[in-house]
Each structure stands twice: as structure tokens, then as C-alpha cells.
Design a protein around this motif. Structure first.
Motif, PDB file in Angstrom:
ATOM      1  N   VAL A 102       0.832  -1.211   0.000  1.00 40.90           N
ATOM      2  CA  VAL A 102       0.000   0.000   0.000  1.00 40.90           C
ATOM      3  C   VAL A 102       0.860   1.252   0.000  1.00 40.90           C
ATOM      4  CG1 VAL A 102      -1.618   1.368   1.384  1.00 40.90           C
ATOM      5  CG2 VAL A 102      -2.027  -1.074   1.036  1.00 40.90           C
ATOM      6  N   LYS A 103       1.874   1.281   0.837  1.00 42.22           N
ATOM      7  CA  LYS A 103       2.701   2.490   0.927  1.00 42.22           C
ATOM      8  C   LYS A 103       3.432   2.764  -0.384  1.00 42.22           C
ATOM      9  CE  LYS A 103       2.296   4.480   3.968  1.00 42.22           C
ATOM     10  NZ  LYS A 103       1.137   5.295   4.393  1.00 42.22           N
ATOM     11  N   LYS A 104       3.774   1.729  -1.139  1.00 42.73           N
ATOM     12  CA  LYS A 104       4.516   1.917  -2.381  1.00 42.73           C
ATOM     13  C   LYS A 104       3.610   2.188  -3.572  1.00 42.73           C
ATOM     14  CE  LYS A 104       8.056  -0.191  -5.327  1.00 42.73           C
ATOM     15  NZ  LYS A 104       9.035  -1.290  -5.469  1.00 42.73           N
ATOM     16  N   TYR A 105       2.467   1.475  -3.634  1.00 39.57           N
ATOM     17  CA  TYR A 105       1.649   1.535  -4.847  1.00 39.57           C
ATOM     18  C   TYR A 105       0.326   2.287  -4.670  1.00 39.57           C
ATOM     19  CZ  TYR A 105       4.788  -2.000  -6.771  1.00 39.57           C
ATOM     20  OH  TYR A 105       5.895  -2.676  -7.235  1.00 39.57           O
ATOM     21  N   PHE A 106      -0.177   2.388  -3.446  1.00 47.13           N
ATOM     22  CA  PHE A 106      -1.480   3.019  -3.219  1.00 47.13           C
ATOM     23  C   PHE A 106      -1.407   3.986  -2.035  1.00 47.13           C
ATOM     24  CE2 PHE A 106      -2.121  -1.276  -4.903  1.00 47.13           C
ATOM     25  CZ  PHE A 106      -2.815  -0.994  -6.070  1.00 47.13           C
ATOM     26  N   PRO A 107      -0.570   5.003  -2.125  1.00 43.79           N
ATOM     27  CA  PRO A 107      -0.352   5.888  -0.971  1.00 43.79           C
ATOM     28  C   PRO A 107      -1.582   6.681  -0.551  1.00 43.79           C
ATOM     29  CG  PRO A 107       0.682   6.778  -2.951  1.00 43.79           C
ATOM     30  CD  PRO A 107       0.245   5.386  -3.293  1.00 43.79           C
ATOM     31  N   ALA A 108      -2.609   6.744  -1.405  1.00 41.80           N
ATOM     32  CA  ALA A 108      -3.815   7.483  -1.026  1.00 41.80           C
ATOM     33  C   ALA A 108      -4.658   6.719  -0.007  1.00 41.80           C
ATOM     34  CB  ALA A 108      -4.655   7.787  -2.264  1.00 41.80           C
ATOM     35  N   LEU A 109      -4.439   5.401   0.135  1.00 42.06           N
ATOM     36  CA  LEU A 109      -5.213   4.611   1.086  1.00 42.06           C
ATOM     37  C   LEU A 109      -4.652   4.780   2.498  1.00 42.06           C
ATOM     38  CD1 LEU A 109      -5.697   1.252  -0.869  1.00 42.06           C
ATOM     39  CD2 LEU A 109      -7.390   3.049  -0.493  1.00 42.06           C
ATOM     40  N   LYS A 110      -5.515   5.111   3.435  1.00 39.89           N
ATOM     41  CA  LYS A 110      -5.106   5.200   4.837  1.00 39.89           C
ATOM     42  C   LYS A 110      -5.069   3.800   5.447  1.00 39.89           C
ATOM     43  CE  LYS A 110      -6.590   9.870   6.047  1.00 39.89           C
ATOM     44  NZ  LYS A 110      -7.361  10.680   7.011  1.00 39.89           N
ATOM     45  N   LEU A 111      -4.142   3.586   6.378  1.00 43.79           N
ATOM     46  CA  LEU A 111      -3.968   2.279   6.990  1.00 43.79           C
ATOM     47  C   LEU A 111      -4.198   2.339   8.497  1.00 43.79           C
ATOM     48  CD1 LEU A 111      -0.775   0.909   5.192  1.00 43.79           C
ATOM     49  CD2 LEU A 111      -3.168   0.304   4.750  1.00 43.79           C
ATOM     50  N   HIS A 112      -4.935   1.350   9.000  1.00 47.90           N
ATOM     51  CA  HIS A 112      -5.088   1.123  10.432  1.00 47.90           C
ATOM     52  C   HIS A 112      -4.500  -0.246  10.756  1.00 47.90           C
ATOM     53  CE1 HIS A 112      -8.832   3.985  10.825  1.00 47.90           C
ATOM     54  NE2 HIS A 112      -7.733   4.606  10.449  1.00 47.90           N
ATOM     55  N   GLY A 113      -3.678  -0.336  11.785  1.00 49.01           N
ATOM     56  CA  GLY A 113      -3.094  -1.602  12.192  1.00 49.01           C
ATOM     57  C   GLY A 113      -4.097  -2.434  12.964  1.00 49.01           C
ATOM     58  N   SER A 114      -4.393  -3.638  12.471  1.00 49.52           N
ATOM     59  CA  SER A 114      -5.382  -4.511  13.100  1.00 49.52           C
ATOM     60  C   SER A 114      -4.941  -4.938  14.495  1.00 49.52           C
ATOM     61  CB  SER A 114      -5.579  -5.751  12.230  1.00 49.52           C
ATOM     62  OG  SER A 114      -6.355  -6.725  12.900  1.00 49.52           O
ATOM     63  N   THR A 115      -5.924  -5.264  15.322  1.00 50.89           N
ATOM     64  CA  THR A 115      -5.599  -5.846  16.625  1.00 50.89           C
ATOM     65  C   THR A 115      -4.827  -7.151  16.455  1.00 50.89           C
ATOM     66  OG1 THR A 115      -6.554  -6.461  18.768  1.00 50.89           O
ATOM     67  CG2 THR A 115      -7.723  -7.202  16.830  1.00 50.89           C
ATOM     68  N   GLN A 116      -4.953  -7.804  15.278  1.00 50.40           N
ATOM     69  CA  GLN A 116      -4.222  -9.038  15.010  1.00 50.40           C
ATOM     70  C   GLN A 116      -2.718  -8.804  14.943  1.00 50.40           C
ATOM     71  OE1 GLN A 116      -6.480 -11.475  15.880  1.00 50.40           O
ATOM     72  NE2 GLN A 116      -5.463 -12.645  14.283  1.00 50.40           N
ATOM     73  N   MET A 117      -2.283  -7.548  14.807  1.00 48.43           N
ATOM     74  CA  MET A 117      -0.848  -7.261  14.861  1.00 48.43           C
ATOM     75  C   MET A 117      -0.327  -7.329  16.285  1.00 48.43           C
ATOM     76  SD  MET A 117      -0.294  -4.230  12.046  1.00 48.43           S
ATOM     77  CE  MET A 117       1.451  -4.627  11.782  1.00 48.43           C
ATOM     78  N   GLY A 118      -1.236  -7.340  17.260  1.00 52.18           N
ATOM     79  CA  GLY A 118      -0.846  -7.536  18.652  1.00 52.18           C
ATOM     80  C   GLY A 118      -0.061  -6.388  19.263  1.00 52.18           C
ATOM     81  N   ILE A 119      -0.291  -5.164  18.815  1.00 46.69           N
ATOM     82  CA  ILE A 119       0.446  -4.017  19.367  1.00 46.69           C
ATOM     83  C   ILE A 119      -0.047  -3.750  20.787  1.00 46.69           C
ATOM     84  CG2 ILE A 119       1.088  -1.616  19.033  1.00 46.69           C
ATOM     85  CD1 ILE A 119       2.074  -3.518  16.840  1.00 46.69           C
ATOM     86  N   HIS A 120       0.865  -3.784  21.754  1.00 46.10           N
ATOM     87  CA  HIS A 120       0.454  -3.725  23.158  1.00 46.10           C
ATOM     88  C   HIS A 120       1.332  -2.805  24.004  1.00 46.10           C
ATOM     89  CE1 HIS A 120       3.464  -6.955  22.796  1.00 46.10           C
ATOM     90  NE2 HIS A 120       3.878  -6.533  23.982  1.00 46.10           N
ATOM     91  N   ASN A 121       2.241  -2.046  23.378  1.00 45.28           N
ATOM     92  CA  ASN A 121       3.035  -1.069  24.139  1.00 45.28           C
ATOM     93  C   ASN A 121       3.388   0.109  23.238  1.00 45.28           C
ATOM     94  OD1 ASN A 121       5.368  -1.857  22.595  1.00 45.28           O
ATOM     95  ND2 ASN A 121       5.719  -3.549  24.022  1.00 45.28           N
ATOM     96  N   SER A 122       3.905   1.168  23.838  1.00 43.92           N
ATOM     97  CA  SER A 122       4.163   2.402  23.085  1.00 43.92           C
ATOM     98  C   SER A 122       5.279   2.222  22.064  1.00 43.92           C
ATOM     99  CB  SER A 122       4.499   3.549  24.041  1.00 43.92           C
ATOM    100  OG  SER A 122       5.616   3.209  24.858  1.00 43.92           O
ATOM    101  N   ALA A 123       6.221   1.305  22.312  1.00 39.80           N
ATOM    102  CA  ALA A 123       7.277   1.059  21.336  1.00 39.80           C
ATOM    103  C   ALA A 123       6.684   0.468  20.056  1.00 39.80           C
ATOM    104  CB  ALA A 123       8.327   0.112  21.918  1.00 39.80           C
ATOM    105  N   GLY A 124       5.721  -0.432  20.206  1.00 38.78           N
ATOM    106  CA  GLY A 124       5.050  -0.988  19.039  1.00 38.78           C
ATOM    107  C   GLY A 124       4.258   0.060  18.288  1.00 38.78           C
ATOM    108  N   VAL A 125       3.595   0.955  19.017  1.00 41.10           N
ATOM    109  CA  VAL A 125       2.831   2.034  18.380  1.00 41.10           C
ATOM    110  C   VAL A 125       3.761   2.943  17.586  1.00 41.10           C
ATOM    111  CG1 VAL A 125       1.384   4.062  18.789  1.00 41.10           C
ATOM    112  CG2 VAL A 125       0.980   1.969  20.095  1.00 41.10           C
ATOM    113  N   ARG A 126       4.933   3.278  18.156  1.00 38.45           N
ATOM    114  CA  ARG A 126       5.876   4.144  17.438  1.00 38.45           C
ATOM    115  C   ARG A 126       6.399   3.470  16.175  1.00 38.45           C
ATOM    116  NH1 ARG A 126       7.392   5.435  22.702  1.00 38.45           N
ATOM    117  NH2 ARG A 126       9.141   3.961  22.685  1.00 38.45           N
ATOM    118  N   CYS A 127       6.588   2.156  16.221  1.00 39.98           N
ATOM    119  CA  CYS A 127       7.008   1.439  15.019  1.00 39.98           C
ATOM    120  C   CYS A 127       5.940   1.550  13.936  1.00 39.98           C
ATOM    121  CB  CYS A 127       7.289  -0.025  15.351  1.00 39.98           C
ATOM    122  SG  CYS A 127       7.878  -0.998  13.942  1.00 39.98           S
TER     123      CYS A 127
END
Length: 671
Positions: A102-127
Motif C-alpha cells: 500500500v505504501k509503495k503503490y497506493f499511498p492514497a489509502l489510509k492504513l489502520h493496524g489490526s488488533t491481530q498485529m498484537g500491538i500492546h506497548n508504546s514502542a510498538g505504536v511508534r514502530c
């Protein structure tokens, strides 16, 4: 705060909006979404919903949130081409390969990170922020205290679950369905073995089946923290559940101190009538005052409605324990539980053969149909009649495609740029004495009355000077523009074929990068690090580096953030950071990884295909991977499922892990 509701199909989306939701999340049938068992959308119905939402001030988020195999990358790209045409308000993703594409070919699309990515701390959010995501949907097993600290240290939007089913496992880390049935939850096909009975050292029961989340009491706290969106779970639920939950939370969010008591009463009444399991606060008050799991309570969703007394060739004779109405959704299950069969109640008879529209509890009725059942089977009510939005769905206007415009205004000339073409208009506007032309007026005018099949996309307006333009004159300019403008859908999106060719070359060309496997890591950065342990891990990494450690293994996205200040190191990723295809391998390589461990559910053929096109070395997953990992206390020791399969539960670092007997996890082809 945004109220976000589930939508398993078009009717459910309209039910959510009618109930008061600001936004819905939904998937396209067969298109890599985590609820493949839902009816889901076609691209046509999705386009209609997006158009409806735009005209009613609502939002639509499209789920593309499963892991994708190498041989599916072409299909994924085709889906992204369609989404680029329809322009949902965001795409919810799990696979790093989707993010990379998406970032390379469809930059107009906004992205939300799914809960399936398991982000659970601020370091993960910053990544995730560095990867360009606009929002992160956080792991469900986060406490309120942890959430507060994460929000204090995050710059992008945070979304949390507020209501609905809870998974026992940390998000993205459950391999149990794939192991037992070849149906991966990470691929949208979970068979929910966690909702079935297990034999453990503490007895037999539903030891992996949490109650449902109900967060009505913490809305003020979440608002104070600064949460952007509150998510209701339930794309497999019925219209009455979707409408009632959306309406209940809308009442509470809009209430004032003066009418709060009345709003709470009405909301509780609605939620009590919306079918669910035992209600809990989830992990927001973990360790919970009330246990999240009551192993004596069935994990199957639904309220008892009737018990089968007799089975005939024509149907089943049942004794009701609650009222039934034609149109109700029912689930027929065996006495010991199980997945069961779901159906709509389209006919019922009361002896002697009289048709009935509604019956009350403690009645004996006959339900015609072909059922696989026996005396003692249960009927559970999972949805109620009376919430039909099919007529409204059938009358929605046809699909339209967003058209981006760039408009430059000065007193003498106007240019409108669309799809690489510029249209020029001469004018002669007088200086403004009181009301100079404003950007908002131009945006509003040009966003209206677009001819089919177009609708307004992003409109950028630049105005040089102060001059007055009458509203009628502005509309005349807009009409003249549309008279000159000609564009077909094929012309508008002709660049997609060029992008497809480039993507095909990128994903089919063999990589010549070195394939050396790094040395055995000197330090493993684990897949789960609670927020309050981040500083301790910073110190451990610093100490290890000072001792000469230069090789690290990271099990989650936060590892990249923890290692960002060290340049002369070797990084290898491994599950639960899932690398499922060459594009996800390319993304972790861009973040600094020198090798990547393949996800455990990938069969050897899929790994070999990925290796041919990945820019870094791909290492097969270890066969000691736990099948489920949770913060919920589980009985330690030997476990048996209903079929006699052996497992064991161990505790380490406040996490409980379920392993297959003998520790070896062998997957076949995992769909």
C-alpha cells in the motif's frame, strides 16, 4: 470518540448507522478478511455503502486483516486496486506485506493496524507510526493503566475494543484452530476450539472461553485518556445485536450529567436484550475482580430457547424455555456443546398442526425442516426478529468513484486539475470589500452535483488574492468545467495495469541478496513486553551490547524500536512477528532485519516459494511454538480436548502458554 460498529453485510452496516455508529468496519467476500464466515460485501455493495456514508457523514473501514501467502500476492494486489477505486476511509491490515504494498503503490489509502498485529506497548505504536499507519487497534489484553501510559507516549490515533466477544489468546498468537482443523484464525477461518470443553487438572469445562466485554462503565475514563475510537466486536452477529449495541453506546456517549441516569437505564435495557455471554470488563481491570473465565459456563454464544424432544422426518419437536418469533436466528447444538448449525426460524407449528407467528416459553412446538439432531439437543437464540434493513439496502444509489481535484483561483484565471489534465477558465473578479472568496466555499461547490459515475474525492484549493465571487458565478464555473470534462472509469484507473506489471516483476523476480543465516542470537527480545517493562528491556539491551552482543532476535514489532539506536548489529525476526510472504520480508528488511523466521502455519512449499523472492534469508519456524498464549491464569499441567488430544499448559513471565503434547507443532496446509 468515534463509535465503530461491525458490519457483516450491507444490512448490518445500515443497522449500525441507524443505531448511532459513526463508522463501520467490514470485509469483502473472499478478500483476506478475518471473518471469512461472515456474509461480507461485494465490491459493488461496498461502493454503495461508501457513497451512502459520505453523504451522511459516516465512515467505512475495510478489513484486509489476514496473513497472505506468496501465491496470493497477485490476488491481494487486485483487491487493493478495487479499494483504490472505491476509497474506503481506511484499510485495516495485519500482514506487513499489505503495508509494504500500500505504501509503495497506493499511498492514497489510509492504513489502520489490526488488533491481530498484537500491538500492546508504546514502542510498538511508534514502530507503526514510522511505517505510516494512521491508527493502531490495540491488543485486547491491555489494562487501563497500561493504556493510559501508551496513550501518553503515542502520536497516532488509538482504537480499543469496548464491547463484544473476547479471545482467550493474545491477538495474532493463536494457532490452535490451524493445528486442530487446518483452519487458521490468522487467515480468517477460526473454528473456535477455545469455546469447547477441555479436561484440565482443575476439572472439565470451558477453560479457554472468556465472557464478553462490556465497557459501559469506563467511557469517561477512555475519553479522558484520549482514545480515538471505540470498537464493538461482532461481524458474525445479527442485526438486532448491531443496532442495540450501537444505540446503547450512542446514548451513553451523548448523555449529559443531567440525563446520565436515564441514559444508563436505557442503555442497560438495550444491552441486556442483545444476546451475549456473561459480561465482564475484560482486561481493563485486570487482574479482574471477577474472573474472565467461568469454566462451568458454556462457551457457545446464544440464549437457551428450546430443547429437542423428538426428531421426525419432517422436523423437530421442541419444548421452549423462552419466547420464539418467526425470523429469529437459532443455533442447534448437541448437549455437550460444539459449533452447531445456524438457521432462521421460517416456520413453526403448535399442535395439532396450527401455524404460529410467535410462541411463549413452556410451549411444545414443531419446527419443520431437515435437521441432524437427537433428543436432548439445544436450540439457542442468537438473533431476534424485527430489525430488517434489507429494503433500505436495496434502495441505495449506485456506486460512484471518488475524483480528486486541485483548484487554483486568482482574480483573472482559474485552473482545475483532474487525473493529470488541467482545465483553464478566464475571469475578471472585482476586489472584495467584505466577503472575499474562501477555500471552504470552493470545496463545497465542487463537491456537489458531480455527474455519474463520479463523486468528490480530495479537493485541494489554492486562492491568490482577495476578490469576490458570487455563489451563482461559482456554480456557473463548475458547470462549465463539467461540460469540458470527459473521463471514463477505465481511463481514470488505467495506471492500475501499469502498477500491476511493476508489482508482478517485483514479486516474481528471483532475489540475489546474500542468504546467509545470522549467527545464533545473543539476546531474544520477547513477543510480549508490558508497557511498564519497556525501560527494563532498554537496560537489558544496553547491557548486552556493552558485553559485546551484536546479534538479536525479535519476536514483535516493538523490537525494531528498542534496537533503533544500534547500527552495527544483526537482527533476525521470528514468530509471533509473522513473515508470511516476500513483501512482509521486504518490510522487515527495510526496518533492519537480516533474516526472518517464517510463520509456523506456513507449509514448506509456501516457505520455499517465499524464499525465492525474499530479499533476506527465511528460516523455518521452530516446532515448539505455543498454540495459544494468554495473560489469563490457566490451570498448569496436562490438558485433553474432547477428542482426546493431549496438551500442556505452562506459566512463564506471567504468561500462560498451551503446547501440543511433546512440544512438536506440525501443520499441514493451513487455510
Amino acid at each position: 470518540m468515534e463509535l465503530l460498529s461491525p458490519a457483516g453485510n450491507l444490512e448490518l452496516a445500515l443497522a449500525a448507522f441507524d443505531g448511532g455508529a459513526d463508522a463501520v468496519y467490514c470485509g469483502v467476500a473472499g478478500a483476506f478478511n478475518a471473518r471469512m464466515r461472515a456474509e461480507n460485501f461485494t465490491f459493488d455493495s461496498l461502493g454503495k455503502l461508501i457513497r451512502y456514508s459520505d453523504t451522511h457523514g459516516k465512515r467505512v473501514y475495510l478489513t484486509l486483516n489476514t496473513l497472505i501467502k506468496e501465491n496470493e500476492l497477485g490476488s491481494m494486489f487486485e483487491v487493493l486496486c478495487e479499494l483504490d477505486k472505491l476509497r474506503p476511509h481506511a484499510v485495516i491490515v495485519q500482514d506487513a506485506g499489505v503495508i509494504h504494498t500500500v505504501k509503495k503503490y497506493f499511498p492514497a489509502l489510509k492504513l489502520h493496524g489490526s488488533t491481530q498485529m498484537g500491538i500492546h506497548n508504546s514502542a510498538g505504536v511508534r514502530c507503526m507510526e514510522k511505517l505510516g499507519l494512521d491508527r493502531v487497534i490495540l491488543e485486547r489484553q491491555i489494562t487501563m493503566d497500561e493504556l493510559q501510559k501508551i496513550a501518553n507516549d503515542s502520536n497516532i490515533e488509538l482504537e480499543v475494543f469496548i464491547h463484544g466477544s473476547l479471545c482467550c489468546s493474545l491477538s495474532g498468537r493463536c494457532l490452535l484452530s490451524g493445528f486442530l482443523y487446518g483452519q487458521s484464525g490468522n487467515r480468517g477461518r477460526c473454528k473456535q476450539p477455545c469455546r469447547r470443553r477441555w479436561q484440565t487438572p482443575d476439572g472439565t469445562g470451558y477453560f479457554l472461553s472468556p465472557g464478553d466485554l462490556c465497557g459501559t462503565s469506563i467511557l469517561d475514563e477512555l475519553r479522558r485518556i484520549g482514545i480515538a475510537s471505540l470498537k464493538i466486536e461482532g461481524r458474525l452477529r445479527s442485526p438486532d445485536y448491531v443496532w442495540k449495541t450501537a444505540r446503547a453506546y450512542r446514548l451513553l456517549l451523548d448523555s449529559t450529567p443531567e440525563n446520565r441516569t436515564e441514559a444508563v437505564f436505557e442503555a442497560e435495557k438495550l444491552l441486556n436484550s442483545a444476546l451475549s455471554r456473561r459480561k465482564t470488563l475484560g482486561f481493563y481491570d485486570f487482574p479482574a475482580r471477577t474472573p474472565l473465565i467461568d469454566h462451568s459456563t458454556s462457551g457457545i454464544f446464544g440464549n437457551p430457547a428450546a430443547t429437542v424432544d423428538k426428531v421426525t422426518r419432517r422436523g423437530i419437536l421442541v419444548n421452549t424455555v423462552s419466547s420464539l418469533h418467526l425470523g429469529d436466528r437459532l443455533r442447534l447444538i448437541p448437549p455437550g456443546g460444539g459449533e452447531g448449525v445456524t438457521f432462521s426460524l421460517i416456520a413453526m407449528e403448535t399442535p395439532p398442526g396450527q401455524k404460529a407467528l410467535k410462541v411463549h416459553a413452556k410451549k411444545r412446538i414443531f419446527i419443520p425442516g431437515k435437521f441432524t439432531a437427537a433428543p436432548g439437543y439445544q436450540l439457542l437464540k442468537i438473533g431476534e426478529n424485527g430489525f430488517d434493513f434489507s429494503r433500505l439496502a436495496g434502495n441505495l444509489p449506485e456506486i460512484r468513484f471518488p475524483l480528486d481535484m486541485k483548484i487554483d483561483f486568482n482574480a483573472k484565471n482559474i485552473s482545475v486539475a483532474v487525473n493529470g489534465k488541467k482545465f483553464f477558465f478566464s475571469c475578471d473578479f472585482a476586489p472584495a470589500e467584505k466577503h472575499p472568496l474562501q477555500r471552504e466555499a470552493v470545496e463545497k461547490c465542487f463537491s456537489e452535483a458531480l455527474p455519474e459515475p463520479w463523486c468528490a474525492g480530495r479537493i485541494e484549493v489554492k486562492i491568490e488574492g482577495n476578490f469576490f465571487v458570487p455563489a451563482a458565478e461559482l456554480k456557473k464555473i463548475r458547470r462549465e468545467f463539467w461540460q469540458q470534462f470527459t473521463l471514463t472509469v477505465e481511463e481514470k484507473f488505467s495506471h492500475h495495469s501499469q502498477k500491476m506489471e511493476e508489482f508482478f516483476r517485483e514479486t516474481t523476480s528471483a532475489q540475489s541478496a546474500p542468504r546467509q543465516v545470522p549467527e545464533i542470537p545473543g539476546l531474544v527480545i520477547p513477543g510480549f513486553i508490558p508497557e511498564n517493562e519497556l525501560s527494563s528491556w532498554h537496560q537489558q539491551i544496553e547491557t548486552a551490547y556493552a558485553r559485546g552482543v551484536r546479534s538479536f532476535s525479535i519476536e514483535h514489532w516493538h523490537g525494531f524500536e528498542l534496537l533503533k539506536d544500534y547500527s552495527d548489529i544483526t537482527i533476525m525476526t521470528r514468530f509471533p512477528l509473522p513473515v508470511y510472504n516476500s513483501r512482509s520480508a521486504a518490510l522487515v528488511h527495510e526496518l533492519g532485519a537480516d533474516a526472518a523466521g517464517a510463520a509456523p502455519e506456513l507449509e514448506s512449499a509456501a516457505i520455499n516459494t517465499m524464499r525465492q523472492h525474499a530479499p533476506i534469508a527465511i528460516i523455518p519456524a521452530e516446532n515448539q511454538s505455543p498454540l495459544l498464549v494468554t495473560r489469563i491464569p490457566l490451570p498448569e499441567g496436562k490438558w485433553l480436548d474432547e477428542k482426546g488430544n493431549c496438551f500442556s499448559v505452562r506459566k512463564e513471565n506471567d504468561l500462560y502458554s498451551l503446547f501440543a503434547d511433546g512440544d512438536k507443532v506440525e501443520f499441514g496446509i493451513c487455510e
